[in-house]
Design a protein around this motif. Structure first.
Motif, PDB file in Angstrom:
ATOM      1  N   SER A  94      -7.691 -24.702   0.515  1.00 46.12           N
ATOM      2  CA  SER A  94      -7.234 -25.789  -0.357  1.00 46.12           C
ATOM      3  C   SER A  94      -8.442 -26.633  -0.739  1.00 46.12           C
ATOM      4  O   SER A  94      -9.039 -27.301   0.112  1.00 46.12           O
ATOM      5  N   VAL A 137      -1.464 -28.090  -5.992  1.00 42.52           N
ATOM      6  CA  VAL A 137      -0.512 -28.725  -5.082  1.00 42.52           C
ATOM      7  C   VAL A 137      -0.986 -30.149  -4.814  1.00 42.52           C
ATOM      8  O   VAL A 137      -2.136 -30.507  -5.088  1.00 42.52           O
ATOM      9  N   THR A 184      -5.387 -20.483  -6.986  1.00 38.27           N
ATOM     10  CA  THR A 184      -4.427 -20.167  -8.049  1.00 38.27           C
ATOM     11  C   THR A 184      -3.349 -21.224  -8.268  1.00 38.27           C
ATOM     12  O   THR A 184      -2.720 -21.238  -9.328  1.00 38.27           O
ATOM     13  N   GLU A 185      -3.120 -22.115  -7.301  1.00 37.41           N
ATOM     14  CA  GLU A 185      -1.944 -22.983  -7.347  1.00 37.41           C
ATOM     15  C   GLU A 185      -2.335 -24.441  -7.132  1.00 37.41           C
ATOM     16  O   GLU A 185      -3.028 -24.778  -6.175  1.00 37.41           O
TER      17      GLU A 185
END
Length: 224
Positions: free
Chosen positions: A94, A69, A66-67
């Motif tokens: 990740s 980075v 969802t994110e």
């Protein structure tokens, strides 16, 4: 054929577009319509509320990515898309989307097969052993995997069919694909997490996989 790295995402988008992947819903908009996935839009140029999930080694738990980075340290400098396990925030995934690699093995024009490396992390490996809902509560603090996925352009679903552990406390150096059925992954591997954090010299490994209906490790060579 060398891996396309970040441009492999463009290759995926091209394959999807050529196969008519843009999923159009001609029905009236539902006021309760789910939010569109920013991850699917950025990685595959698809507007959908479907999520990109990573399956954990117990084959039961999944985490939605969802994110976005980034990392910028001496060991690794890559963009990632990250997610955490819903019922246990100590566990996260990740995915290194700059190394998504499209495969040429699908006979169905609506199916795009691809591989992608990702790291599974347990931020509380010791105290979490008795609390974890995973079948494998001793997941190391840092484990590098290679996942095998299929994207269905009719449904916009991504299905993960296989995963291979590349190494504990490891980082990816390179991926190469021969354009047919062989993928070679180069990793640097540290003996322990402490060694990795102290940037102690690592060993380098070439892992070769045959990719068909599943991934099979056919060679693991220490190159340095």
């Amino acid at each position: 054929m060398n891996v396309l790295k970040s441009s492999s995402i463009i290759a995926l988008v091209t394959l999807i577009t050529l196969s008519g992947c843009q999923y159009a819903d001609t029905r009236l908009e539902n006021p309760l319509k789910k939010e569109q996935s920013k991850v699917m839009q950025k990685l595959f140029n698809i507007e959908t509320d479907r999520q990109f999930y990573i399956t954990f080694p117990d084959h039961k738990n999944q985490v939605a990515l969802t994110e976005f980075v980034g990392t910028n340290d001496s060991q690794d400098s890559k963009p990632y898309v990250r997610g955490v396990l819903a019922d246990n925030k100590n566990y996260s995934a990740s995915l290194d989307y700059s190394n998504i690699t499209a495969l040429n093995s699908s006979k169905d024009k609506n199916i795009v097969k691809f591989i992608a490396p990702y790291t599974l992390t347990n931020s509380n490996a010791v105290s979490d052993e008795t609390l974890s809902t995973l079948d494998n509560p001793n997941l190391p603090s840092n484990s590098l995997y290679l996942g095998f996925f299929e994207l269905d352009s009719n449904t916009n679903n991504i299905t993960q069919y296989d995963q291979q552990l590349l190494g504990k406390y490891s980082t990816l150096t390179a991926i190469s694909y021969d354009g047919q059925d062989t993928v070679t992954v180069t990793i640097s591997q540290y003996p322990t997490e402490t060694d990795q954090n102290k940037n102690i010299r690592s060993s380098f490994h070439d892992l070769t996989f045959k990719v068909g209906d599943e991934m099979t490790l056919i060679e693991n060579v220490i190159v340095e």
